[in-house]
Enzyme design. Structure first.
Site, PDB file in Angstrom:
ATOM      1  N   ASP A  18       1.216  -2.356 -29.772  1.00  0.00           N
ATOM      2  CA  ASP A  18       0.032  -3.081 -28.679  1.00  0.00           C
ATOM      3  C   ASP A  18      -1.133  -2.225 -28.586  1.00  0.00           C
ATOM      4  O   ASP A  18      -0.794  -0.981 -29.084  1.00  0.00           O
ATOM      5  CB  ASP A  18       0.885  -3.384 -27.395  1.00  0.00           C
ATOM      6  CG  ASP A  18      -0.093  -4.071 -26.486  1.00  0.00           C
ATOM      7  OD1 ASP A  18      -0.730  -4.907 -26.966  1.00  0.00           O
ATOM      8  OD2 ASP A  18      -0.099  -3.624 -25.424  1.00  0.00           O
ATOM      9  N   THR A  49      -2.294  -7.394 -30.939  1.00  0.00           N
ATOM     10  CA  THR A  49      -2.941  -7.153 -29.468  1.00  0.00           C
ATOM     11  C   THR A  49      -3.460  -8.884 -29.377  1.00  0.00           C
ATOM     12  O   THR A  49      -3.842  -9.595 -30.169  1.00  0.00           O
ATOM     13  CB  THR A  49      -4.112  -6.497 -29.684  1.00  0.00           C
ATOM     14  OG1 THR A  49      -4.862  -6.437 -28.497  1.00  0.00           O
ATOM     15  CG2 THR A  49      -5.051  -6.722 -30.823  1.00  0.00           C
ATOM     16  N   ARG A  95      -5.690 -11.601 -30.937  1.00  0.00           N
ATOM     17  CA  ARG A  95      -5.751 -12.740 -30.172  1.00  0.00           C
ATOM     18  C   ARG A  95      -4.541 -13.408 -30.443  1.00  0.00           C
ATOM     19  O   ARG A  95      -4.173 -14.551 -30.660  1.00  0.00           O
ATOM     20  CB  ARG A  95      -6.703 -13.872 -30.783  1.00  0.00           C
ATOM     21  CG  ARG A  95      -8.148 -13.357 -30.500  1.00  0.00           C
ATOM     22  CD  ARG A  95      -8.433 -12.972 -29.204  1.00  0.00           C
ATOM     23  NE  ARG A  95      -8.592 -13.946 -28.409  1.00  0.00           N
ATOM     24  CZ  ARG A  95      -8.730 -13.660 -26.805  1.00  0.00           C
ATOM     25  NH1 ARG A  95      -8.783 -12.682 -26.135  1.00  0.00           N
ATOM     26  NH2 ARG A  95      -8.840 -14.981 -26.023  1.00  0.00           N
TER      27      ARG A  95
END
Length: 1050
Positions: free
Chosen positions: A343, A608, A723
């Site tokens: 992440d 992410t 996204r």
């Protein structure tokens, strides 16, 4: 699972259509018609795996899917049903113990999930019924219920915001558990319901909501609310993501809100993004399964040979009597990883923005601002470089104060004086806060939004007010945002900020060059850059723009496309003012960790939910992308260039594949070496494009999107996926897991939005960050910071793999050494199943005599110093490709065991060719023969492990020499007493009498030396070669099954 299926089944007819209609408060919108309750799923959340009724069969099924458990089950059943010389207890008891402990552990983990579900389902909520607050359990919420949520409470389901305690109908929400962003987001109620702030008034509302069916995309929602009154026709208002409050999000800085439930239970966006727990199987376990199949085949072959020869033997007269007395684990993945999925927000970065500098008309302004607990702090004097015109400076700073979605939270000072109150900025985007604070540092302070008017204090301490007419929100396609404001003099201005590639084509060409130099330099430094522009709008033009915007917002179909077209028409012919540079602070040593992982041959992918520009800047800053990396983009922006997105996507995929296949050699083995010699490539893909790839239409000629996409990914040194919804993160991991060769995947994250990704990967690592403990609770390992991944993988992962691989190979080796003499013995006992070893030795061999040394080795061994492994990441590639559990090492250990087992048996057999081994003329029997073989066996396999040990501690010495001493002591003890519970005292005084012979002593020592001689010889040769190597630092201490390749770096 049954409950989840039942809930979805109960949804009924509404599943068949594309939209659903929700009646607010479950009231009929017509006073003359009775309300008929609709059928939607309830609000229960189910994340558990078992129920009381299916636990036993389901858990047993999952455990016996493991070949090792199934193998021992078959052995146990054979011993129970067939007359065998060994007791079924020898295999049944260990199997029962392993199955029971595993079931208890998994049952306890699922009980914790049940408890967590009950805490959520039984939590207290307040529903508005008949103008009263009614207390209910969360699971009893129905679609259409009006729910009251207090400050700092979590939304119990997906709600449409109707009103809040604020006069403008706004509320602040944090969605850290959904998308990992810990900043406050602003949500709005439609203007017709913002005055309904009490239970009595909200109960009078008669309205119906038309919205799309449940879908997992957190960032999309299309709907419309029709509000009915007695005297007027229905008033329709558009609903979008800004009106939807998601389950799992938390209400902040707002006393209370009222919302109507539109999605409940397993149909909420959070539940649709939940990835259920799956049973993880490591590469080591897969290797064990393969080895077990081979050894099972060997055992079946042995059994078939012995059984056949037994009947052949018994077919001969006088050979039909029997020759024997009839009364006689879940491992974790080894952190041997090929792909790392991480992440961004809170994992690679601190999620803390710092304003670095700006330029106005090409003139540079630099100062230092730092975000500290939401306040602005200035360090050192401001630096000006050849200042721009004063009016242009003020225009630029006004743009920073107005073009954003920042709100103000006022914290009263201790004295309570409003004038001394400190301003705290709140926004869904931390870089917007940094820009507002940057403007404050230069004298322009944003004071908040009051009744639709934005207030700004200028450098002369004067208050300026601007009426906010429209906000053109940021999206991934436009990569910019704008506001339309009206000054106190009546002028209408548009201020726009966005990425340089999105702003430069829309401004005057002669204004670009001066600013472009600064933007490129800041981008090279890894800063996040934004360009700022403006234009004046004539009143007549604004009337047309306002009408177009209202029409686009009301559309239920293709709303996003229509609004995008209107935005595109508005944001043209602007004037460029300047640019800003903001730094997203990386976590300590994040860049060094990424570089080390790359040097170790690992592929790092960043997944992410953040915007592409933000994520790309972070990837440059953390050195995932280098300055010379050529980026290949598969994003909404690149696919929008064609009318048919799928056709354009197919063209890009083919183009990128040709480029990469031409650049890199076909051999994947030399790919890492190729990275150092050829152009490096990085791939960027967003969630919308990934959906096109994974869900391409079957009638399209581009139905091989997925395979082409994976080929491109394999050739890229790094991949950025932006996204991404939580479920898409899990889909990416699953897609890579299923690649040819079954690469090992690792996922690391810090928020609840990373849980699906963590559960899907082979190794899940949770960071204990600011976004709660959900990721850590669902992970296999937990670390405080991203930088600790370097030591966890390169040092502990390397050592753990070597230990566990050696343990697996040694386990099969010592048991093949153990069973081979028994097999050979059948050729000399008429294939009568006569055991070679005593029953006590059979039971104690794996439990006591040889268990502790390998246990200590698998816990303590460090064949290379931890500091060396951490400082030289290339050593990690020595274990790449599951090197120590491949066919070569497996055959080596097998042949070594076969050689030693043969030496044990035939060496002792030739010793027994002498008529007598004692001076008194007594002859040894078959139990002495088996005891000599067993003694050589125990000493040889234990000393073999001692030869492999590189890191000696007192524990190693204690268990190795202690195990040998215990065997000798046990043999004297077992054979020195007449045991009353044994009918045959066949081992009485056997061991002591055996050791009274000098010939036996010499034979045991000689057989041990002969068995270990090939091992000793190879160790000497390996050490000689290691000393003569040109680069001794990369040549590891000798392990016979260790992979010795250049890996593209020697």
């Amino acid at each position: 699972m049954f409950r989840r299926s039942l809930n979805r089944f109960c949804a009924g007819e509404e599943k068949r259509v594309g939209t659903r209609t929700v009646f607010v408060g479950n009231h009929s919108v017509s006073g003359t018609e009775a309300y008929v309750a609709q059928r939607f799923c309830d609000n229960r959340i189910v994340s558990s795996k078992y129920t009381l009724w299916n636990f036993l069969p389901k858990n047993l099924f999952e455990q016996f899917r493991r070949i090792a458990n199934f193998y021992f089950l078959i052995i146990f059943l054979v011993q129970v049903t067939v007359d065998t010389p060994t007791s079924p207890v020898t295999s049944g008891l260990p199997l029962f113990f392993v199955i029971t402990v595993t079931a208890i552990k998994q049952g306890y983990e699922d009980w914790l999930r049940h408890r967590a579900d009950n805490e959520v389902n039984k939590s207290t909520v307040y529903i508005i019924e008949n103008a009263k607050r009614v207390r209910k359990e969360s699971e009893k919420i129905k679609v259409g219920d009006v729910v009251e949520v207090q400050a700092d409470e979590t939304f119990p389901c997906d709600l449409i915001l109707l009103s809040s305690c604020t006069t403008d109908g706004t509320c602040y929400v944090t969605t850290a558990s959904l998308d990992g962003e810990s900043n406050c987001k602003i949500h709005y109620a439609v203007r017709d319901t913002i005055a309904l702030c009490t239970a009595e008034s909200i109960d009078t509302l008669r309205a119906a909501i038309e919205c799309e069916q449940p879908q997992p995309d957190l960032y999309k929602f299309v709907g419309r609310i029709n509000i009915y009154s007695n005297s007027l026709e229905a008033v329709a208002r558009s609903l979008g993501p800004e009106n939807l409050l998601l389950k799992g999000a938390t209400l902040k800085n707002t006393e209370k809100i009222y919302g109507v439930a539109v999605y409940t239970g397993m149909e909420t966006k959070m539940a649709l993004n939940y990835q259920g727990k799956s049973q993880k199987r490591s590469a080591v376990e897969k290797s064990i399964n393969a080895f077990l199949i081979v050894y099972l085949f060997i055992l079946l072959t042995k059994a078939a040979v012995c059984t056949t020869l037994k009947y052949v033997w018994q077919s001969t007269p006088y050979n039909d009597e029997p020759w024997y007395n009839q009364k006689t684990q879940k491992e974790r993945e080894t952190l041997k990883v090929d792909y790392v999925f991480t992440d961004k927000t809170g994992t690679l970065t601190e999620n803390s923005m710092e304003f670095i500098e700006c330029c106005i008309d090409g003139h540079k302004y630099k100062g230092v601002t730092q975000e500290v607990d939401g306040l602005s702090q200035t360090d050192g004097p401001l630096t000006y470089f050849d200042k721009a015109d004063k009016n242009r400076e003020e225009l630029f700073l006004r743009a920073l104060c107005l073009c954003h979605t920042v709100e103000i939270k006022t914290n009263d000072a201790v004295d309570g004086a409003a004038e001394s109150a400190e301003l705290t900025y709140i926004s869904s985007s931390p870089d917007e806060i940094a820009l507002v604070k940057g403007a404050k540092k230069y004298g322009f302070t944003f004071l908040g939004n009051r009744n639709g008017h934005m207030r700004v204090e200028n450098q002369r301490k004067e208050i300026e007010e601007y009426e906010l007419l429209h906000t053109l929100n940021f999206d991934a396609v436009r990569r910019r945002m704008s506001v339309i404001v009206k000054t106190q003099e009546g002028d209408i201005l548009l201020f726009c900020k966005g990425a340089d590639s999105a702003v430069f084509p829309r401004v005057q060409n002669h204004e670009i060059e001066l600013t472009k130099v600064h933007v490129e330099r800041n981008a090279m430094d890894g800063y996040r850059t934004l360009c700022v522009a403006f234009k004046e709008i004539a009143p007549d033009d604004y009337e047309r723009i306002n009408r177009q915007l209202i029409e686009a917002k009301m559309a239920l179909q293709d709303r996003e496309e229509k609004m995008e077209k209107v935005f595109d028409d508005i944001e043209t012919n602007m004037n460029l003012i300047g640019a800003t540079a903001v730094e997203d602070k990386l976590q300590d040593q994040a860049a060094e960790t990424i570089e080390a992982l790359h040097a170790a041959g690992l592929k790092v992918w960043v997944l992410t939910g953040d915007k592409m520009e933000t994520a790309k800047s972070t990837c440059y800053a953390c050195r995932l992308f280098q300055t010379n990396t050529e980026l290949l983009e598969l994003t909404t922006k690149t696919t929008e260039e064609s009318e048919r997105k799928e056709d354009r996507l197919h063209e890009l995929l083919i183009e990128y594949r040709k480029k990469l296949l031409h650049e890199f050699p076909k051999s994947t083995r030399s790919l890492k070496k190729a990275w150092t010699e050829h152009q490096e490539y990085g791939l960027i893909i967003d969630g919308s494009t990934l959906s096109l790839i994974l869900n391409s239409s079957q009638d399209s000629s581009s139905n091989n999107y997925k395979s082409i996409f994976l080929q491109i990914c394999m050739k890229c040194t790094a991949v950025l996926c932006c996204r991404m919804a939580p479920l898409q993160k899990a889909q990416i991991v699953r897609m890579v897991k299923n690649l040819k060769g079954s690469p090992i995947t690792l996922s690391i994250g810090d928020g609840a939005n990373d849980v699906s990704m963590i559960l899907e990967s082979h190794v899940g690592i949770g960071i204990k960050g600011k976004e709660g403990r959900q990721a850590a609770r669902n992970s296999d390992y937990s670390v405080p910071k991203f930088k600790h991944l370097k030591k966890l993988l390169l040092a502990h992962g390397h050592l753990y793999y070597v230990r566990i691989a050696h343990l697996v190979q040694y386990f099969f080796y010592k048991n093949l050494c153990f069973i081979l003499p028994q097999f050979l013995y059948q050729f000399f006992c008429g294939f009568s199943q006569q055991p070679l070893y005593d029953a006590a030795y059979l039971t104690m061999y794996n439990i006591c005599f040889t268990s502790l040394p390998i246990l200590a080795y698998s816990l303590l061994e460090q064949h290379i110093n931890i500091d060396t492994l951490t400082s030289d990441p290339r050593l990690y590639m020595k274990i790449s490709g599951n090197a120590m559990l491949q066919l070569g090492p497996f055959l080596y250990w097998t042949f070594l065991a076969a050689f030693e087992g043969t030496v044990f048996f035939f060496g002792t057999y030739f010793l027994f060719q002498t008529a007598s081994l004692e001076e008194n003329g007594k002859v040894y029997g078959n139990w002495t023969f088996g005891t000599i073989v067993f003694t050589v066996l125990v000493f040889t396999v234990t000393l073999k492990l001692a030869l492999d040990t590189r890191f000696w501690t007192w524990i190693n010495h204690f268990v190795i020499w202690g195990s040998l001493a215990f065997y000798v002591f046990f043999s004297f003890f077992w054979g020195g007493i007449i045991w009353p519970f044994l009918k045959q005292q066949r081992m009485y005084f056997v061991f002591a009498q055996m050791l009274s012979s000098v010939s036996t002593w010499l034979a045991i020592i000689l057989l041990i030396f002969i068995s270990l001689f090939p091992e000793i010889l190879l160790i000497v040769l390996k050490n000689v070669r290691r000393r003569s190597a040109r680069n001794p630092n990369l040549e590891l201490p000798m392990l016979l099954s260790y992979k010795h390749t250049d890996s593209g770096y020697s």
